[in-house]
Design an enzyme around this catalytic site. Sequence first.
Site, PDB file in Angstrom:
ATOM      1  N   SER A 149       0.841  -1.194   0.000  1.00 30.55           N
ATOM      2  CA  SER A 149       0.000   0.000   0.000  1.00 30.55           C
ATOM      3  C   SER A 149       0.885   1.256   0.000  1.00 30.55           C
ATOM      4  O   SER A 149       1.746   1.413  -0.878  1.00 30.55           O
ATOM      5  CB  SER A 149      -0.932  -0.044   1.205  1.00 30.55           C
ATOM      6  N   ASP A 341      -8.927  -6.122  -4.928  1.00 32.52           N
ATOM      7  CA  ASP A 341      -8.472  -4.863  -4.324  1.00 32.52           C
ATOM      8  C   ASP A 341      -8.899  -3.720  -5.233  1.00 32.52           C
ATOM      9  O   ASP A 341      -8.285  -3.453  -6.258  1.00 32.52           O
ATOM     10  CB  ASP A 341      -6.945  -4.887  -4.170  1.00 32.52           C
ATOM     11  N   HIS A 374      -8.274  -4.993  -0.416  1.00 31.74           N
ATOM     12  CA  HIS A 374      -6.952  -4.410  -0.175  1.00 31.74           C
ATOM     13  C   HIS A 374      -6.255  -5.056   1.014  1.00 31.74           C
ATOM     14  O   HIS A 374      -5.020  -5.192   1.031  1.00 31.74           O
ATOM     15  CB  HIS A 374      -7.097  -2.907   0.050  1.00 31.74           C
TER      16      HIS A 374
END
Length: 400
Positions: A149, A341, A374
């Site tokens: 991320s 995601d 995610h």
Amino acid sequence: MPLIAQPQSMHFPEALALASGAVLRGYDLAYETYGALNADKSNAVLVCHALNASHHVAGSYAGQPRSEGWWDNMIGPGKSVDTDRFFVIGINNPGSCFGSTGPMHVNPDTGRVYGADFPVLTVEDWVNAQALLLDRLGIAQLAAVMGGSLGGMQALSWTLQYPDRARHAVVVASAPNLTAENIAFNEVARRAIVTDPDVHGGHYYQHGVVPKRGLRIARMIGHITYLSDDVMNAKFGRSLKAPTLPAAHGSLPPEGADPARGGPAPDLREYLYSTQDVEFQIESYLRYQGDKFSDYFDANTYLLITRALDYFDPARQHGGNLAQALAVARARFLLVSFTTDWRFAPARSREMVHALLENRRDVSYAEIDAPHGHDAFLLDDARYMSVVRSYFDGIAKELQ
């Protein structure tokens, strides 16, 4: 044998020049290390943290149950990133609220807590700070830099700011910049915080309060974006926390009933705006996550870090051409994405793959079919863990 983590801190009296033109003077960085640095200091792996994580990457604290690091399933003895072979470093970035200098600390220039006066930070500023700590540790080049991320953005930025200091970059569930939708989610979360009556212009420390209401909502918004629709439906669906609505709300009219003709009329205003009662399990879950987050995370830190997310865009100085931006990179890359995601969709990872291939860089790419959204980058997926393990096995062979 369990991995025991030992938090450390390093003080930097010299000023850190920031991209904004401001400086951060007299700051501390919290960090942890796992494993042993080899004789030629060639086996170091830097792990960059995401928004609400910290330097506590792996292992547990002695005598503290349930204190595992946020990527403990990935990093440790015999794990995908094997601390029997690699010296792993986790650094808490400036501006965070887990030990490194941030908004809740005292500004040495004024003698007062920074609060909202803490300088604006960028991903590039964090990478520069990390590089300075590695200098202190005598590590000239990393075997790999790794992150998921926002941490993946830092790993990518390492290959651009210090192209000769990282032999490999592992970028997981990340992107070369945020989409407008992502920036919009961040802005709504920030507005929840800054409109909280307890925020006091970001100087809430002086008033002895915390803008918990805003933090709760910000976390709830963020958490929704970290999960896939499939996972939320599978875990919660439309399940009610209780089999019937609370009596205080009255009875909802049966289908076809007409309250105007004497049917039961629920107090909808009370029902819709109640802050005490929760009907659906998903509501209970989100409120739990929000409450927990507001107890440990700093509101000013949230504002700073989400802004840094928004600002990151290495292609901006190249007219939006990502291939040109990545031309300076020298590292070999592993990129991993997850099919569900939607916050950092696989298409964003493929953008980076294509840009790197245009520059004839060595790139491996795995797109994992996982249902978790995610959050998949933090979870135990056998295929995902195997991909990372195999890649680090290759790095380990280079060290022999």
